[in-house]
Design a protein around this motif. Sequence first.
Motif, PDB file in Angstrom:
ATOM      1  N   LYS A 176      41.100  31.515  44.786  1.00  0.00           N
ATOM      2  CA  LYS A 176      42.584  32.021  44.097  1.00  0.00           C
ATOM      3  C   LYS A 176      42.112  32.768  42.784  1.00  0.00           C
ATOM      4  CE  LYS A 176      45.296  27.936  45.126  1.00  0.00           C
ATOM      5  NZ  LYS A 176      46.222  28.714  46.093  1.00  0.00           N
ATOM      6  N   ARG A 177      40.752  33.066  42.757  1.00  0.00           N
ATOM      7  CA  ARG A 177      40.476  33.890  41.643  1.00  0.00           C
ATOM      8  C   ARG A 177      39.970  35.293  41.692  1.00  0.00           C
ATOM      9  NH1 ARG A 177      42.623  32.942  36.410  1.00  0.00           N
ATOM     10  NH2 ARG A 177      42.448  30.754  35.883  1.00  0.00           N
ATOM     11  N   PHE A 233      47.605  33.099  45.759  1.00  0.00           N
ATOM     12  CA  PHE A 233      47.169  32.802  44.445  1.00  0.00           C
ATOM     13  C   PHE A 233      47.634  32.030  43.381  1.00  0.00           C
ATOM     14  CE2 PHE A 233      46.031  37.004  46.734  1.00  0.00           C
ATOM     15  CZ  PHE A 233      44.587  36.750  46.735  1.00  0.00           C
ATOM     16  N   VAL A 234      48.698  31.563  43.652  1.00  0.00           N
ATOM     17  CA  VAL A 234      49.378  30.895  42.866  1.00  0.00           C
ATOM     18  C   VAL A 234      49.708  29.197  43.286  1.00  0.00           C
ATOM     19  CG1 VAL A 234      50.689  32.896  41.906  1.00  0.00           C
ATOM     20  CG2 VAL A 234      51.768  31.487  43.896  1.00  0.00           C
ATOM     21  N   VAL A 242      44.073  37.010  32.630  1.00  0.00           N
ATOM     22  CA  VAL A 242      43.881  37.666  34.104  1.00  0.00           C
ATOM     23  C   VAL A 242      43.966  36.621  35.377  1.00  0.00           C
ATOM     24  CG1 VAL A 242      42.693  39.151  35.644  1.00  0.00           C
ATOM     25  CG2 VAL A 242      42.796  39.707  33.102  1.00  0.00           C
ATOM     26  N   ASN A 243      44.789  36.532  36.193  1.00  0.00           N
ATOM     27  CA  ASN A 243      44.740  35.857  37.212  1.00  0.00           C
ATOM     28  C   ASN A 243      43.809  35.959  38.512  1.00  0.00           C
ATOM     29  OD1 ASN A 243      47.890  36.050  36.259  1.00  0.00           O
ATOM     30  ND2 ASN A 243      47.698  34.189  36.783  1.00  0.00           N
ATOM     31  N   VAL A 266      46.685  41.039  38.615  1.00  0.00           N
ATOM     32  CA  VAL A 266      45.703  41.084  39.409  1.00  0.00           C
ATOM     33  C   VAL A 266      44.781  42.631  38.894  1.00  0.00           C
ATOM     34  CG1 VAL A 266      44.967  41.875  41.869  1.00  0.00           C
ATOM     35  CG2 VAL A 266      46.937  40.468  41.390  1.00  0.00           C
ATOM     36  N   ASP A 267      43.659  42.469  38.722  1.00  0.00           N
ATOM     37  CA  ASP A 267      42.708  43.670  38.223  1.00  0.00           C
ATOM     38  C   ASP A 267      41.898  44.119  39.438  1.00  0.00           C
ATOM     39  OD1 ASP A 267      40.778  45.416  37.057  1.00  0.00           O
ATOM     40  OD2 ASP A 267      40.335  43.768  35.363  1.00  0.00           O
ATOM     41  N   ILE A 268      42.358  45.241  40.066  1.00  0.00           N
ATOM     42  CA  ILE A 268      41.651  45.974  41.172  1.00  0.00           C
ATOM     43  C   ILE A 268      40.318  46.512  40.804  1.00  0.00           C
ATOM     44  CG2 ILE A 268      43.944  46.265  41.982  1.00  0.00           C
ATOM     45  CD1 ILE A 268      43.098  49.376  42.191  1.00  0.00           C
ATOM     46  N   HIS A 269      39.721  46.800  39.614  1.00  0.00           N
ATOM     47  CA  HIS A 269      38.804  47.333  39.024  1.00  0.00           C
ATOM     48  C   HIS A 269      37.626  46.567  38.396  1.00  0.00           C
ATOM     49  CE1 HIS A 269      36.737  51.587  37.886  1.00  0.00           C
ATOM     50  NE2 HIS A 269      36.061  50.800  38.097  1.00  0.00           N
TER      51      HIS A 269
END
Length: 337
Positions: free
Chosen positions: A110-111, A336-337, A69-70, A4-7
């Motif tokens: 989910k993305r 998200f899965v 990246v999920n 999970v990319d927060i930025h």
Amino acid sequence: MFKVDIHTHIIPNDIPDFSKKFGYEGFVKLNHKNESEANMMLFNENFRTIHCNCWNPETRVKEMMENDVNVQVISPIPIMFSYWADPKDTLEQSRFINDFISEVCIKYPKRFIGLATIPMQSTNHAIEELERCKNDLNIQGVEIGTNVNDKNLDDELFYDIFSACQDLSMAVFIHPWQMMGMSKMKKYWLPWLVGMPAETTRAICSMIFGGIFDKFPELRVAFAHGGGNFHYTLGRIEQGFLQRPDLCAIENQNNPKKYIDKFYIDSLVHSAHSLQFLINQIGAKQIALGTDYPFPLGETIPGDVVSKLKSISKVDEERLLHGTALEWLNLDKKQFV
């Protein structure tokens, strides 16, 4: 491993000409050169050339898949904050941006997870938009700048906004913008290389010394770019607190070190040595993957610096790549899965 990319930043591809509509300059407009590139126009000059991955969710998803990246947490480009403008105009622009972000999240649930922008210069307008984003748009948090028209984030003007974020369970992402000293360091991209880390440190210190984390103990805050210089200069900050309490401990009598577990930071420090230092200082539990996608000063391969750590447990790796992010957002991986 789940990431999970927060930025990450996003912008609508069909922004209205707000400068023309409101009758004064300063609002960003996109001039599309072709399907793949556009110029961000500001005061009739090109502020930055961006690519379609900055506005096209389909392109983003494709690149996310290529980089394993999920989920991306998507937030506005800080130049769009427009805190300097008439609050009602900033509110209208904010609503347009937030509607776009919400639509992307609805299309790809989910993305993408959305962070909103709000007119921080007006408490009433900011809270109005916060409530709309939470209740109508299902946006999970808000991105704000490190200062608002040179007011630090400990200013009483922001108390009610922070209170609303806490009550609404909205995560807060704090990103540097309008860096102090910009006019004095125009060459060499210094506002981005030097000013941004200092600006973030300014925001963290202001919130600590101003007692924000004590006034709003349930506020979930994350700072961009590894917290700027804060953790690297914490020894100096503590020494100032201890030696000159008459200057530093005016509103908060607690040692600044007490607060290192009261906020999160992203992992965007560009160096495995720097990231290891942060892990040693505060633990992986306070650090979330962040890349500044899709901009060149970000991490080109998401999670690359994490993968270069010489020794890291699987538990800490999972924490860095998704656990901290989901805790900050108050979300469950199962969504998200």
